[in-house]
Design an enzyme around this catalytic site. Structure first.
Site, mmCIF file in Angstrom:
data_model
loop_
_atom_site.group_PDB
_atom_site.id
_atom_site.type_symbol
_atom_site.label_atom_id
_atom_site.label_comp_id
_atom_site.label_asym_id
_atom_site.label_seq_id
_atom_site.Cartn_x
_atom_site.Cartn_y
_atom_site.Cartn_z
ATOM 1 N N CYS A 36 30.224 152.838 4.214
ATOM 2 C CA CYS A 36 31.448 153.624 4.320
ATOM 3 C C CYS A 36 32.640 152.768 4.706
ATOM 4 C CB CYS A 36 31.310 154.725 5.368
ATOM 5 S SG CYS A 36 29.779 155.608 5.244
ATOM 6 N N CYS A 109 36.636 159.532 9.290
ATOM 7 C CA CYS A 109 35.804 158.397 8.910
ATOM 8 C C CYS A 109 35.943 157.232 9.865
ATOM 9 C CB CYS A 109 36.162 157.957 7.504
ATOM 10 S SG CYS A 109 37.901 157.623 7.347
#
Lengths: 133, 382
Positions: A36, A109
């Site tokens: 990610c 995130c």
């Protein structure tokens, strides 16, 4: 610049506080996933003050974007000198507001440092055979 | 551009050249006519547009082609796929690749939802499409094969002549998106077996909002825009005369010497950047756009790198400018086999004709500093 980062975010990105590895840490918290694009490690040294356990020293390492670096830096700043109990109360939103906000796309995130801090405290608790929160 | 700022993002867009501005100027307030009008003002406009059409067409030996002016690369790419698909009575099959610009990929996906089949060809480690793979994908109902001429992220120039040949051997139309390569790579529509080609203006010092689609005569396309029947009925709407005049000027002033200048500086940048520990070049070293250098650096993340450079006055990008706000790793880097964490640590420098040796030297210095700083913060060991 592709993102509108606050001045505070940019300050922490340019001059991160408490950056680096801690070899003799009492607790280590690792969160994120390189897939990610964000990985954060937080290292803590636990001491005592007025009979309570406090975060005496704290360090971090981050692989990630501008906000990931700023968020980890700010988290270490918020936690340093606080009791473990107080530190566990530091959440994502507290870190984001201390940085005068984050771009919406970055809120989830890259705002993981408070979880790394929690993981580091839990690691310390586990090592010292105390129960985590 | 101020003296201390270094622009290394010419693949995203370029400034409008002064000569281009000058060429556009008369068509705003003086020769402002509508080229569809019968009076003399209209004819002046028509003259300018038709001259631009001829000049640009000549550049790519488009004797058998018509140039349809559009609003840019995105419109041309939407038009070509949708226009071909809906010109057919029955649904059919489209071939494209995994490394196209989003305006091809999104259009292809949109057509899939409406019953068309799409094959997305893979690429190798350097980003090349294999003509044999194309041949293998062709079906009886294949309408078109669309392959990017030179990739916008990693700069790989595709073997379009061979790909077009394969398509033609099977009576399939061949389209290429030349937004990045037009005027930088020699193109001959006839020899290169190209039936349809997308071009645009704002990456070669022309204005934004102008582009084109070359269409080989006889190819049937359903228009996207219906109305007054401008552009041979392919694209209705009052024609953007000043923009088109500027586009033609931009094409005219781009010369071979600019290409070789950029190539030289590109190689200097590549050689210098690869001296940095744990770094590599993405794309092909040889078949590469003259102005593209795309690197990966282990253990660090691209956005942080871009912003560090930005603080030092250097404008670069993480890939396609359109995706700079999305958090997904680039589909192009994934297609050439980079792991997501490797794709995250990537940066694109794209030079312009005005780039200088001093700028490359300063970029290399700042790049090396920024990589080192970020690696100190990174938890990953070298």
């Amino acid at each position: 610049m592709s993102m509108n980062y606050s001045k505070k975010v940019m300050e922490h990105f340019k001059n991160p506080k408490n950056m680096g590895e801690m070899k003799d840490a009492d607790g280590v918290g690792k969160v994120g996933n390189p897939v990610c694009g964000d990985v954060m490690h937080i290292y803590i040294k636990v001491g005592k003050k007025d009979g309570k356990e406090i975060i005496e020293d704290i360090k971090f390492q981050t692989f990630g974007c501008v906000s990931a670096i700023a968020v980890t830096s700010m988290t270490t700043l918020l936690a340093k000198g606080k009791t473990l109990e107080e530190s566990l109360k530091i959440k994502r939103d507290d870190v984001a507001s201390a940085l005068d906000g984050l771009p919406p796309i970055k809120m989830h995130c890259s705002n993981l440092a408070s979880e790394a801090l929690e993981a580091a405290i839990n690691d310390y608790m586990k090592k010292t055979k105390k129960k985590g929160n | 551009m101020s003296a201390d700022k270094i622009y290394m993002d010419s693949a995203a867009t370029t400034r409008v050249d002064h000569e281009v501005m000058k060429a556009m100027q008369p068509y705003f307030s003086e020769d402002f006519g509508n080229m569809a009008s019968l009076h003399s003002r209209g004819r002046e406009a028509e003259h300018a547009v038709e001259k631009a059409r001829r000049d640009i067409t000549k550049k790519v030996n488009g004797k058998d082609h018509r140039l349809i002016f559009t609003s840019g690369g995105t419109e041309s790419n939407n038009f070509v796929l949708k226009g071909l698909a809906f010109a057919k009575k029955d649904k059919g099959h489209i071939i494209t690749t995994k490394i196209e610009h989003d305006c091809i990929l999104s259009t292809a996906k949109w057509l899939e939802k409406r019953g068309f089949d799409v094959t997305y060809l893979p690429v190798d480690r350097e980003g090349f499409v294999d003509p044999a793979e194309l041949e293998g994908a062709i079906r009886k109902d294949t309408i078109v094969a669309s392959v990017i001429h030179a990739n916008n992220e990693i700069g790989t120039i595709e073997p379009v002549r061979e790909l077009g040949k394969v398509a033609h051997e099977h009576d399939v139309l061949f389209h290429t998106d030349a937004c990045q390569s037009f005027t930088k790579v020699p193109i001959d529509l006839k020899k290169d077996n190209i039936d349809l080609m997308t071009i645009n203006s704002h990456k070669i010092y022309g204005p934004k909002g102008v582009g084109g689609l070359f269409v080989r005569q006889g190819v049937k396309l359903e228009p996207l825009l219906h109305g007054g029947g401008q552009e041979y009925g392919f694209r209705s709407g009052t024609v953007n005369v000043s923009g088109i005049a500027g586009f033609a000027k931009a094409v005219d002033i781009m010369k071979d010497k600019h290409v070789s200048h950029m190539e030289k500086l590109r190689d200097m940048l590549i050689d210098g950047a690869l001296k940095i520990d744990a770094s590599w070049l993405n794309g092909s070293r040889k078949q590469r756009l003259c102005n593209n250098a795309h690197f990966s650096f282990s253990h660090i993340e691209g956005e942080s790198l871009i912003i560090h450079l930005d603080l030092k006055g250097i404008a670069a990008s993480t890939g396609s400018a359109c995706s700079s706000k999305s958090l997904e790793p680039s589909h192009v880097l994934t297609a050439i086999g980079l792991k997501p964490e490797e794709a995250h640590g990537s940066i694109r420098f794209s030079l312009g004709k005005e780039s200088t040796k001093e700028e490359i030297e300063r970029t290399l210095e700042s790049l090396s500093d920024a990589v080192e700083t970020l690696r100190k913060i990174s938890p990953f060991k070298r």
